[in-house]
Design a protein around this motif. Sequence first.
Motif, PDB file in Angstrom:
ATOM      1  N   TRP A 152       0.839  -1.203   0.000  1.00  0.00           N
ATOM      2  CA  TRP A 152       0.000   0.000   0.000  1.00  0.00           C
ATOM      3  C   TRP A 152       0.873   1.252   0.000  1.00  0.00           C
ATOM      4  CZ3 TRP A 152      -4.877   0.807  -1.154  1.00  0.00           C
ATOM      5  CH2 TRP A 152      -5.495   2.004  -0.769  1.00  0.00           C
ATOM      6  N   GLY A 153       1.971   1.201   0.696  1.00  0.00           N
ATOM      7  CA  GLY A 153       2.870   2.343   0.769  1.00  0.00           C
ATOM      8  C   GLY A 153       3.605   2.628  -0.523  1.00  0.00           C
ATOM      9  N   ALA A 154       3.592   1.682  -1.468  1.00  0.00           N
ATOM     10  CA  ALA A 154       4.274   1.893  -2.749  1.00  0.00           C
ATOM     11  C   ALA A 154       3.473   2.771  -3.700  1.00  0.00           C
ATOM     12  CB  ALA A 154       4.565   0.547  -3.417  1.00  0.00           C
ATOM     13  N   HIS A 155       2.170   2.940  -3.467  1.00  0.00           N
ATOM     14  CA  HIS A 155       1.302   3.819  -4.276  1.00  0.00           C
ATOM     15  C   HIS A 155       1.240   3.399  -5.742  1.00  0.00           C
ATOM     16  CE1 HIS A 155       0.315   7.021  -1.325  1.00  0.00           C
ATOM     17  NE2 HIS A 155       1.419   6.582  -0.746  1.00  0.00           N
ATOM     18  N   ASP A 156       1.384   2.114  -6.025  1.00  0.00           N
ATOM     19  CA  ASP A 156       1.260   1.656  -7.404  1.00  0.00           C
ATOM     20  C   ASP A 156      -0.212   1.516  -7.774  1.00  0.00           C
ATOM     21  OD1 ASP A 156       3.997   1.525  -7.804  1.00  0.00           O
ATOM     22  OD2 ASP A 156       4.135  -0.552  -7.115  1.00  0.00           O
TER      23      ASP A 156
END
Length: 298
Positions: A218-222
Amino acid sequence: MDNQDDLSEFLISRRAKLDLRQAGLPDFGGRRRVPGLRREEVALLAGMSSEYYKRLERGNAKGVSEAVIDGISRALQLDEAEHSHLHDLIRAANTGAHPQRRRPTRTTQITPTLLQTIDAMTTVPVFVQNGRLDAVATNTLGRDLFSEMFENSPPPVNAARFVFLDPRAPTFYQDWESNTRQIVALLRVEAGRSPYDRQLSNLVGELSTRSDLFRKLWGAHDVREHRTGIKNIHHPIVGDLDLTYLGLDLSSDHGLQMLVFSAEPGTASHDGLQLLGNWATTHDPALHAHDAPSPPQK
């Protein structure tokens, strides 16, 4: 989910993926404290002042035009899904300061016509989902194909919960790691489209709390679109299935997508789908897996 933070973190994550060579900028050496492009370099490529871009990356999206969005998309080399997501994030950041402009949570209803249509599609599995990846409707073969997801699952049955929280998921999906990334990317798209969906916020919070992997992805914002691809499934009754899926947005039911699965004729996967369909006419696969016939050989 904070709209300004989401916009800021998305832009930071995208420029971190680009280096000078990819951006077509000269490298004069020297140490770079963070990976990827600097804010000033993105501003140069986008044709705007550094201060303007910095304000935008801090989440201040006031007065951002389509031309600015296009310029940033070119500078960061965003694909179609990322460009659309950036547009949604900027809209959400602008409306966040004006509660009266917020869109209500989208509600989705299955019409009798849609149910009749998917029930008539008897030779292919059909799975209808909303943006949160809840299973809204299936035909018989679709439910049989995803019997592992439906078994012992309280409504609403949700693909993200199954993938991240059910211990059977890594066996059911032969390409489970790829599926985890896809699931999170789809939820990110929906979060940009429907930033005030409380059910979605609750789902993201639940998965973030219960799954370290989800929290990391989720933190990767893909983000990505869900149009077509391959699903490699190990079904508990008929064995391995290599299926092509096609995602169709249902314009008559805003927010719903119909996934239709098929297998190439003459393959073991095609035979497996036929076997599953025949088996389902007399058995419930979730209850009678121990009586299952031998899967077709590849």
